[in-house]
Design an enzyme around this catalytic site. Structure first.
Site, PDB file in Angstrom:
ATOM      1  N   SER A  97       0.847  -1.191   0.000  1.00  0.00           N
ATOM      2  CA  SER A  97       0.000   0.000   0.000  1.00  0.00           C
ATOM      3  C   SER A  97       0.878   1.235   0.000  1.00  0.00           C
ATOM      4  CB  SER A  97      -0.878   0.020   1.247  1.00  0.00           C
ATOM      5  OG  SER A  97      -0.101   0.356   2.398  1.00  0.00           O
ATOM      6  N   ASP A  98       0.323   2.359  -0.410  1.00  0.00           N
ATOM      7  CA  ASP A  98       0.964   3.627  -0.095  1.00  0.00           C
ATOM      8  C   ASP A  98       0.757   3.864   1.400  1.00  0.00           C
ATOM      9  OD1 ASP A  98       2.258   6.071  -0.303  1.00  0.00           O
ATOM     10  OD2 ASP A  98       1.192   6.671  -2.113  1.00  0.00           O
ATOM     11  N   CYS A  99       1.485   4.789   1.963  1.00  0.00           N
ATOM     12  CA  CYS A  99       1.515   4.910   3.418  1.00  0.00           C
ATOM     13  C   CYS A  99       0.211   5.491   3.965  1.00  0.00           C
ATOM     14  CB  CYS A  99       2.717   5.733   3.838  1.00  0.00           C
ATOM     15  SG  CYS A  99       4.255   4.904   3.366  1.00  0.00           S
ATOM     16  N   GLY A 100      -0.441   4.705   4.782  1.00  0.00           N
ATOM     17  CA  GLY A 100      -1.722   5.094   5.357  1.00  0.00           C
ATOM     18  C   GLY A 100      -2.919   4.753   4.499  1.00  0.00           C
ATOM     19  N   ALA A 101      -2.694   4.168   3.325  1.00  0.00           N
ATOM     20  CA  ALA A 101      -3.792   3.945   2.383  1.00  0.00           C
ATOM     21  C   ALA A 101      -4.753   2.850   2.820  1.00  0.00           C
ATOM     22  CB  ALA A 101      -3.237   3.620   0.995  1.00  0.00           C
TER      23      ALA A 101
END
Length: 731
Positions: free
Chosen positions: A269-273
């Site tokens: 994932s992208d960060c926090g996604a």
């Protein structure tokens, strides 16, 4: 004696227990004679479910009993090892795209991975396992720069899927190396998919491209990096596509990436996604459900903390322990491929050291890459190159002495940064009376109304004014602290204070005005272009940017970069930023005349093309097309030229691109010399994407154009070579 005996027995029992425990652990996963799948299975099968879940986050903890060290997957290397101390800073991604040189891109990426390996070895010896000190790089960014307002467009290789694919695949190969057994480092294609702003709503928007746009524009580079480049990782985007968060999309991850493209790497994932699946995109109600759906569709790694919810999800029956086992195994495939569980003697990349970090060879390569990225947009009456013996040169502008505009976003740090002022200072004769004043603040009006700086131009034989933007003005939402729109641009103009300063200089200048523009995106020059005798677009050129600019200005090197993105005249020529339709966007679909066209770039010489030949003017769908053209340097300067081949449908009934880049070659041409340039176009490359998103052989007549810019009257008006054309028919 009784106490002594009891303590002795206690320690004996502990020793026996520990020994028995160690016997139970199967360390045969360290045996390099076993297959990768077998080794991974042996290791992961000995982990508890909780341990496996902990390994699914970017900051994976140590499992001491299995001799699994802690590891952080989050590392950056966009144009040099980033956020991890001393490293060579190469030109920003958009500058690498401007070189039109995949071979150079691979050399740059190989230098980056060499430094990465050396830094990793040193960090490991000193016990530094922190974020950014690893070998899994979340690079490259192969999103399409569809709208020049996007602040992160600077990270990409431009607006064209074909160019992006070629540069991107080369970059992946350079990062990952060519050893049959080990990865030098692990590259990652991001952000999958249909992601290019706006930054202000990147966590919330839903992209609904037509299937034609999806398969024609947004997916080709990702497919190329997976199928051809064998990229080790893919990062999903924050946004939703067709109503489903990218990180929870079975269509994107399972159906296309894994099933259609046979991807055998890890998905992050992208960060926090992952938390955004529930709390921002509202696709599911709870964080537990969000983590579960991401895992189910194929995600292996969560940058963030949302996958901690998987422990609860297992208890509640939302995901199985078997699925967690499979997702964990994929991550350890990558770690094994990097050699993290093998003896160092087996790995060819473990002999690197401090001498490989910021080496003379890498500094020289950074200078070469910057030289080849710089685009000459205008050169009235051969203003450039300048003589090094010029008596009174004047360097001015808010970024003439700035290191920030060399670095762009996602940068490393270097002790060898050369500003434009420093490069020019080192290049000109000691007899020159070089003068410098900043003259203008970069992003807002000068505080002091008195300013002598423009008047110096009235006393100077040439004025070199360095203007532009920086990663403070355009970039990622959390980093562009001087941006007016959360990292994006609201228009394409230079900041007003810079525009006014250029006009002040133009009113009083004695000699020619050379405008040097540093930016990661197209800048509109409406209202000031006419005052400039020469214009250089230098992007964010890296630590050797100042030397490279001086090399171009004083003719040591002829400029050879070409625009990887269209420069519109103004923001009014663009469709709505939020609209992901490609109509009216990029050279492929834009019908309005821009300021500078895609593929354009002048040299200090003149190029002519003649004798275009095609192997067959009528082609069946299983036949290749062979194309040759004679390219001649008729000027007085040695140059590099980028020969470009485009195909345009004559009868466009399927909403096809107006024209499409199908091949290009960068060649060296000595003054007065000629070369025969050949292109071989596969039948599959002549197919088009129809309205249904299908790749088909579309019968009819097509114009084939070979030149050194995208086809059009504007290219020729601005000084591009007269293109050669032929008609081919697909039967």
């Amino acid at each position: 004696m009784k106490i002594k005996f009891t303590l002795t027995m206690f320690f004996v029992l502990c020793f026996v227990s520990l020994k028995a425990q160690n016997k139970e652990i199967d360390f045969s996963f360290q045996d390099t004679n076993l297959s990768l799948d077998k080794r991974v299975e042996i290791l992961v099968s000995q982990m508890t479910t909780d341990e496996k879940i902990d390994q699914l986050r970017n900051g994976a903890p140590e499992i001491e009993r299995l001799k699994v060290p802690d590891y952080d997957w989050w590392n950056e290397a966009l144009h040099g090892v980033a956020r991890n101390g001393k490293a060579t800073i190469f030109p920003q991604g958009i500058g690498v795209g401007a070189t039109f040189d995949p071979e150079l891109a691979e050399r740059v990426a190989s230098a980056i991975s060499t430094e990465a390996r050396a830094k990793y070895i040193i960090s490991q010896k000193h016990g530094n396992h922190s974020k950014y000190a690893g070998l899994t790089f979340w690079t490259p960014n192969v999103n399409i720069f569809r709208d020049p307002r996007w602040g992160r467009g600077q990270e990409t290789y431009g607006e064209d899927p074909f160019l992006t694919s070629k540069i991107g695949v080369a970059f992946v190969k350079g990062l990952q190396g060519n050893d049959p057994n080990y990865l030098k480092s692990a590259a990652c294609a991001k952000h999958y998919a249909v992601h290019s702003g706006p930054e202000s709503i990147r966590h919330h928007f839903n992209a609904e491209p037509t299937k034609q746009d999806l398969y024609e524009t947004y997916l080709p580079a990702f497919e190329a990096l997976v199928v051809e480049g064998k990229v080790e990782g893919v990062m999903t985007a924050y946004n939703a596509v067709y109503g489903v968060p990218a990180g929870a999309s079975k269509f994107l991850i399972q159906d296309i990436l894994i099933d259609d493209w046979n991807f055998d790497g890890y998905v992050t994932s992208d960060c926090g996604a992952v938390s955004g699946i529930s709390n921002k995109l509202k696709y599911v109600k709870t964080a537990e459900e969000g983590a579960s759906v991401a895992l189910k569709v194929g995600m292996n790694l969560n940058c963030g903390g949302a996958f901690s919810q998987l422990k609860k999800a297992v208890k509640n029956g939302l995901v199985s322990e078997e699925l967690i086992h499979e997702r964990t195994k994929q991550l350890f495939k990558t770690r094994f491929r990097l050699g993290m569980f093998d003896k160092v003697d087996n790995n060819p990349y473990t002999k690197l050291g401090s001498e490989n970090i910021h080496s003379k060879e890498h500094i020289s390569l950074a200078r070469e890459a910057a030289q080849k990225s710089i685009v000459l947009l205008k050169n009235t009456n051969n203003t450039l190159p300048l003589s090094k013996e010029i008596k009174v040169p004047y360097v001015t502008g808010p970024f003439a002495n700035s290191a920030d505009v060399l670095m762009g976003s996602y940068y490393g740090v270097s002790p060898g940064i050369v500003t434009v002022l420093a490069g020019i200072t080192d290049a000109v004769s000691l007899s020159s009376s070089l003068n410098y004043r900043s003259g203008a603040l970069p992003f807002h009006k000068n505080i002091n109304p008195k300013n002598w700086a423009p008047n110096v131009a009235a006393e100077s034989d040439v004025t070199i004014c360095v203007v532009g933007l920086s990663a403070d003005r355009e970039g990622e939402e959390v980093d562009a602290i001087a941006a007016l729109n959360v990292g994006d641009k609201i228009d394409l103009k230079l900041p007003e204070n810079q525009i006014n300063y250029v006009k002040q200089i133009a009113k009083v200048k004695k000699g020619p005005l050379v405008l040097v523009i540093a930016s990661g995106s197209p800048v509109s020059l409406e209202g000031i272009e006419e005052y400039c005798d020469a214009i250089l677009q230098i992007w964010y050129p890296g630590e050797q940017g100042g030397n490279a600019v001086a090399d171009i200005l004083f003719g040591d090197i002829s400029p050879s970069g070409h625009l990887p993105i269209t420069f519109p005249k103004n923001v009014a020529q663009l469709p709505s930023y939020e609209d992901y339709s490609m109509q009216g966007r990029t050279y492929k679909y834009m019908t309005k005349e821009p300021m500078f066209p895609f593929g354009f770039g002048l040299t200090y010489s003149k190029t002519t093309l003649k004798n275009l030949t095609v192997s067959d003017k009528k082609l069946k769908k299983d036949e290749k097309l062979e194309v040759t053209v004679d390219v001649t340097n008729t000027g007085n300067c040695d140059i590099d030229e980028v020969v470009q081949l485009y195909v345009s449908p004559i009868n466009n009934k399927e909403n096809l691109p107006i024209t499409s880049l199908k091949a290009f070659k960068r060649i060296a041409l000595a003054k007065g010399s000629s070369k025969k340039v050949s292109f071989s176009i596969d039948a599959d490359d002549l197919k088009v994407i129809n309205k249904k998103g299908e790749k088909v052989w579309y019968k009819g007549d097509y114009k084939l154009i070979v030149g050194n810019s995208s086809p059009g009257k504007l290219s020729e008006k601005l000084g591009a070579a007269m293109p050669q054309e032929a008609i081919i028919t697909l039967k």
